[in-house]
Write a protein that holds these residues in place. Structure first.
Motif, PDB file in Angstrom:
ATOM      1  N   UNK A   1      30.780  42.024  30.681  1.00  8.65           N
ATOM      2  CA  UNK A   1      32.088  42.593  30.340  1.00  8.65           C
ATOM      3  C   UNK A   1      32.979  41.538  29.707  1.00  8.65           C
ATOM      4  N   UNK A   2      32.863  40.296  30.207  1.00  5.89           N
ATOM      5  CA  UNK A   2      33.689  39.225  29.670  1.00  5.89           C
ATOM      6  C   UNK A   2      33.266  38.853  28.257  1.00  5.89           C
TER       7      UNK A   2
ATOM      8  N   UNK B   1      32.309  42.750  39.266  1.00  7.19           N
ATOM      9  CA  UNK B   1      31.190  43.692  39.412  1.00  7.19           C
ATOM     10  C   UNK B   1      31.150  44.307  40.808  1.00  7.19           C
ATOM     11  N   UNK B   2      30.320  45.337  41.021  1.00 11.61           N
ATOM     12  CA  UNK B   2      30.179  45.924  42.361  1.00 11.61           C
ATOM     13  C   UNK B   2      29.791  44.867  43.391  1.00 11.61           C
ATOM     14  N   UNK B   3      30.202  45.091  44.635  1.00 11.22           N
ATOM     15  CA  UNK B   3      29.940  44.111  45.688  1.00 11.22           C
ATOM     16  C   UNK B   3      28.452  44.000  45.984  1.00 11.22           C
TER      17      UNK B   3
ATOM     18  N   UNK C   1      47.234  49.056  45.463  1.00  7.57           N
ATOM     19  CA  UNK C   1      46.132  49.403  44.564  1.00  7.57           C
ATOM     20  C   UNK C   1      45.972  48.343  43.483  1.00  7.57           C
ATOM     21  N   UNK C   2      47.089  47.846  42.967  1.00  3.92           N
ATOM     22  CA  UNK C   2      47.030  46.803  41.940  1.00  3.92           C
ATOM     23  C   UNK C   2      46.422  45.527  42.503  1.00  3.92           C
ATOM     24  N   UNK C   3      46.794  45.164  43.743  1.00  5.69           N
ATOM     25  CA  UNK C   3      46.219  43.968  44.355  1.00  5.69           C
ATOM     26  C   UNK C   3      44.724  44.142  44.567  1.00  5.69           C
ATOM     27  N   UNK C   4      44.317  45.348  44.943  1.00  4.91           N
ATOM     28  CA  UNK C   4      42.903  45.613  45.171  1.00  4.91           C
ATOM     29  C   UNK C   4      42.086  45.403  43.903  1.00  4.91           C
ATOM     30  N   UNK C   5      42.581  45.897  42.767  1.00  3.32           N
ATOM     31  CA  UNK C   5      41.844  45.724  41.522  1.00  3.32           C
ATOM     32  C   UNK C   5      41.941  44.297  41.016  1.00  3.32           C
ATOM     33  N   UNK C   6      43.050  43.624  41.276  1.00  2.00           N
ATOM     34  CA  UNK C   6      43.243  42.268  40.788  1.00  2.00           C
ATOM     35  C   UNK C   6      42.354  41.274  41.526  1.00  2.00           C
ATOM     36  N   UNK C   7      42.219  41.448  42.840  1.00  6.39           N
ATOM     37  CA  UNK C   7      41.504  40.480  43.672  1.00  6.39           C
ATOM     38  C   UNK C   7      40.202  41.059  44.228  1.00  6.39           C
ATOM     39  N   UNK C   8      40.023  42.374  44.134  1.00 10.05           N
ATOM     40  CA  UNK C   8      38.796  42.964  44.640  1.00 10.05           C
ATOM     41  C   UNK C   8      38.785  43.177  46.132  1.00 10.05           C
ATOM     42  N   UNK C   9      39.952  43.251  46.776  1.00 11.30           N
ATOM     43  CA  UNK C   9      40.030  43.376  48.232  1.00 11.30           C
ATOM     44  C   UNK C   9      41.047  44.436  48.605  1.00 11.30           C
ATOM     45  N   UNK C  10      40.609  45.440  49.354  1.00  7.47           N
ATOM     46  CA  UNK C  10      41.522  46.444  49.880  1.00  7.47           C
ATOM     47  C   UNK C  10      42.166  45.913  51.154  1.00  7.47           C
ATOM     48  N   UNK C  11      43.456  46.184  51.306  1.00  8.89           N
ATOM     49  CA  UNK C  11      44.197  45.616  52.425  1.00  8.89           C
ATOM     50  C   UNK C  11      44.161  46.496  53.669  1.00  8.89           C
TER      51      UNK C  11
END
Length: 454
Positions: free
Chosen positions: A277-278, A304-306, A361-371
């Motif tokens: 993608x990059x 990418x997916x976990x 939601x923005x943090x989740x996509x930015x860092x890949x971690x749901x809070x």
């Protein structure tokens, strides 16, 4: 004699040269960059002050390539956004919330054996919340930001023709700095927006404030109660109880904050970047449309997916977060039994936590971690079962050491945990399961096979 010719340089000309140089580094051609579009890529408004501030930050990145990510940019962005429509704590808010904290502390003393706080709870504005919590946000985000910057530099270097390697080696450093600056700005936007949504220091679930520190954001507490048709003083008291319970737990379990942050950081460091993608982004990058770079970062499509290992690490992290939130829920419910509308407020908190907000939601996509922990209801049910079986003191003793903390299997079925705790509380010898019996039989056989002395 010193050469003072640079003193007569035109600042506008410097800006133009900087933009031309930046364009060369980004694309290798002479296309110009529209500063307003670049501001849009950073999530900034299209006004002269914001554009000038952005160009200043990028010029610093250009002049100091390879110097790491300047996270001060994130704090500046967050505090600026938090200050919009914000107001300082009013005397009336301070008086009512100080009283709420006082009553909350008395009620909690009856609901948990965990000791009270040594510091006075704070009432802070949105910008102050952003300032105090930013160090942890940057700690969580830095591994991903560095991964994106390093991967972008590597892709540029691998794709460049040999005759352009020397030039792109320097350009790669600049891209790393610029990518880091844009990432920091995006993080600042997320934290600034979060400051308008959270009601307290522990509202997100992770320990954003130091151990033993409790804080409410009065403006957001008032917003939480809007439209609920519940008296304001009841909302304030309930949220004060929750915040004090959260802060008391982390002060009591001194190991807990470090373990959680270590788990979160380890998870973030395990995140890799989708180089395909990059590479596609680098090949098709249009310097006149820098919003594409921002979209790639905030959409999460570079992550990418976990992997299976990450899924396992995330499951362990979610279990601990669920245990924390579940304990806070149960203790708060027990402490607020005398509050007439406590159940309605609790349900609002649960719905709000389950859905999260735009900034989360923005943090989740930015860092890949749901809070938000997904197993909160199971954890709360387990803590309630333990409380009813052995009381609050034995329940709270489970936080005294990480080895005593319930496991994911205990959330699935608390009966085994309850049986063990009940047996320990009554001094009874607990019936062993098949695995325990097999281990004891093995140890007994080993002892029987040893030669006797003498």
């Amino acid at each position: 004699m010193a050469d003072d010719r640079n003193d007569d340089r035109d600042p506008d000309r410097d800006d133009d040269e900087f933009r031309d140089m930046l364009s060369q580094f980004l694309s290798g051609n002479g296309a110009s960059i529209d500063p307003s579009r670049l501001a849009g890529a950073a999530g900034l408004p299209n006004d002269p002050a914001s554009i000038q501030a952005l160009l200043g930050q990028l010029q610093n990145a250009l002049m100091n390539p390879g110097g790491g990510i300047n996270w001060d940019i994130a704090e500046q962005q967050a505090r600026q956004l938090a200050a919009e429509d914000g107001h300082s704590v009013t005397p009336a808010e301070r008086a009512s919330l100080d009283q709420a904290f006082h009553v909350a502390a008395l009620w909690l003393d009856q609901a948990t054996g965990v000791a009270g706080l040594s510091s006075t709870p704070e009432l802070i504005g949105r910008a102050e919340w952003a300032r105090q919590t930013m160090p942890l946000w940057t700690q969580l985000a830095e591994p991903v930001a560095l991964s994106i910057s390093d991967a972008l530099t590597r892709v540029l270097s691998e794709q460049a023709p040999e005759e352009m390697q020397a030039m792109l080696q320097n350009a790669g450093q600049v891209m790393r700095s610029i990518g880091g600056a844009l990432f920091a700005m995006q993080l600042g936007q997320v934290v600034g927006q979060l400051s308008k949504e959270v009601v307290s220091g522990g509202d997100i679930g992770i320990p954003l404030l130091p151990d033993g520190q409790a804080a409410l954001v009065p403006q957001n507490v008032a917003g939480f109660g809007d439209g609920l048709d519940i008296p304001e003083d009841q909302v304030q008291l309930y949220l004060a109880v929750r915040e004090l319970a959260h802060a008391r737990l982390f002060r009591h379990a001194k190991w807990l904050r470090l373990q959680l942050i270590t788990q979160i950081t380890a998870f973030a460091k395990g995140i890799t970047i989708d180089t395909d993608a990059l590479e596609s982004l680098a090949e098709n990058f249009d310097p006149s449309n820098p919003e594409e770079l921002r979209d790639a970062m905030v959409s999460g499509r570079l992550i990418p997916p976990r992997t299976e290992e990450q899924q396992e690490a995330l499951a362990r992290l979610e279990t601990v977060l669920a245990l924390v939130e579940g304990w806070v829920d149960v203790v708060t419910a027990n402490a607020t039994r005398l509050l007439p509308r406590a159940d309605a407020i609790a349900e609002t908190v649960r719905r709000r936590r389950a859905s999260g907000g735009p900034a989360e939601s923005a943090f989740s996509t930015l860092v890949g971690l749901e809070l938000r922990p997904r197993r909160l209801r199971e954890a709360a049910a387990m803590w309630q079962a333990v409380t009813e079986a052995v009381g609050m003191d034995a329940r709270d003793d489970l936080w005294s050491h990480p080895d005593l903390l319930p496991q994911s299997t205990d959330l699935d079925d608390p009966s085994g945990l309850v049986a063990r705790l009940t047996a320990a509380a009554t001094g009874q010898e607990q019936e062993q399961d098949a695995l325990d019996q097999a281990i004891e039989d093995l140890l007994r056989d080993d002892r029987d096979d040893r030669p006797t002395e003498g």
